[in-house]
Design an enzyme around this catalytic site. Structure first.
Site, short mmCIF file in Angstrom:
data_model
loop_
_atom_site.label_atom_id
_atom_site.label_comp_id
_atom_site.label_asym_id
_atom_site.label_seq_id
_atom_site.Cartn_x
_atom_site.Cartn_y
_atom_site.Cartn_z
N ARG A 91 37.11 -62.05 99.30
CA ARG A 91 35.94 -61.56 98.59
C ARG A 91 34.92 -61.04 99.59
O ARG A 91 34.70 -61.64 100.65
CB ARG A 91 35.30 -62.67 97.73
N GLU A 121 31.25 -53.57 96.66
CA GLU A 121 32.39 -52.73 96.28
C GLU A 121 32.34 -52.25 94.84
O GLU A 121 32.98 -51.25 94.50
CB GLU A 121 33.71 -53.46 96.53
N HIS A 132 40.39 -52.68 97.87
CA HIS A 132 40.86 -53.78 97.04
C HIS A 132 42.29 -53.51 96.57
O HIS A 132 42.62 -53.60 95.37
CB HIS A 132 39.93 -54.00 95.85
#
Length: 338
Positions: free
Chosen positions: A240, A269, A301
């Protein structure tokens, strides 16, 4: 008609692959609707009454305000098609009686293997070599790396993904040390040593983050932690974005404290990832600065993104939803949070 066929699931942050895999594995007959927009206060009121389940992803924001609105619309279940749940106010879900479920282990190897790919790319500079050779430049100048064999790898978080990463690194002949409040006996039998956080980061040539983001460990990688690390350490984050203080990390890249950085996640993000912004001006100075460093590798991601993971995400999410809607026993089920 099955009672489940009368139930409706509304997906947020949906991409074409979500449509494909969830439609393919919808053996329950759910009515499904896919919205590309992310869920937040700006859109929650657009949810129509009659929606039983909201299915969300990592950058959807389920604040207390959003959850209250969903409750008032008649939503019964919030289903996360991911493992992390730091973006959901679980206390608000309990208050309003909404069930919350997730996919705790969709494909640990997918994320672990991506972390290894990022490490190898940064170390051996294969991305630079690829671009050079395409321009008929076969020089090796500037491409030197180092053997991973014998190096010390610090793994922060040894859940399923961290454990998979540990085993891969052992296969490379690395010394692996780990930090996790909950020690894995199998990893200890394989020779992995658990140490306090401040000790593992001092020993490491490479640090890989595999822990969830919690209120206690935000900005785990900050100026003080970086100062304790070996000069030139490589840091990989596929967990994360909020685990890393971006400003402190940029400063450490500038002065050489961090030798290389690989991130598949970023603390801001939600404004960037999963979108094609190639024709846009990005006003995030920190991501622009990170991308400008020759020793930084950013992916959007992507670590979870394998065929196997997408199948497991769809099957597991729909199966858990079906159990909750039918009030089946879910005691001690790690998929169910509330």
């Amino acid at each position: 008609m099955s009672i489940l066929a009368t139930m409706k699931i509304l997906f947020f942050s949906a991409k074409p692959y979500d449509n494909t895999f969830f439609e393919r594995y919808n053996h329950y007959g759910f009515e499904m609707e896919f919205w590309e927009t992310h869920l937040g206060p700006h859109i929650a009121d657009a949810v129509k009454p009659g929606t039983d389940v909201i299915c969300v992803f990592v950058n959807d924001k389920l604040t207390a305000e959003v959850i209250k609105t969903l409750f008032e619309k008649g939503v019964r279940i919030i289903a996360l098609r991911c493992a992390g749940f730091n973006n959901v106010d679980l206390d608000a879900a309990r208050k309003y009686g909404l069930r919350v479920c997730r996919v705790p282990a969709y494909s640990p190897e997918a994320v672990a293997e991506h972390a290894v790919a990022m490490l190898l790319t940064l170390n051996r500079k294969t991305h630079k070599a690829y671009n050079r050779v395409r321009e008929q430049n076969f020089s090796l100048t500037g491409l030197i790396g180092f053997n991973l064999f014998g190096k010390t790898i610090a793994v922060i978080g040894t859940g399923k993904i961290g454990a998979a990463f540990c085993k891969i690194m052992l296969g490379f002949g690395c010394k692996v040390v780990a930090f996790d409040p909950f020690e894995n006996d199998d990893l200890k039998l394989r020779g992995i040593e658990y140490l306090p956080f401040h000790e593992v980061i001092k020993l490491a040539d490479v640090i890989s983050l595999h822990c969830p983001l919690t209120a206690e460990n935000g900005y785990l990688i900050n100026a003080a932690a970086i100062a304790a690390m070996k000069k030139g350490v490589i840091i990989i984050n596929t967990s994360r974005g909020g685990l890393i203080n971006t400003k402190d990390t940029i400063e450490a890249l500038k002065n050489g404290r961090i030798g290389a950085l690989g991130i598949d996640v970023y603390e801001q993000e939600q404004k960037l990832f999963f979108k094609d912004l190639s024709g846009s001006i990005i006003d995030d100075d920190e991501i622009q600065r990170l991308i400008s460093f020759p020793n930084v590798l950013v992916t959007g991601h992507q670590a979870f993104f394998t065929q196997e993971a997408l199948v497991e995400i769809a099957e597991s999410t729909l199966h858990t939803i079906s159990k909750l809607l039918q009030n089946q026993a879910v005691d001690n089920d790690p998929s169910v949070l509330v």
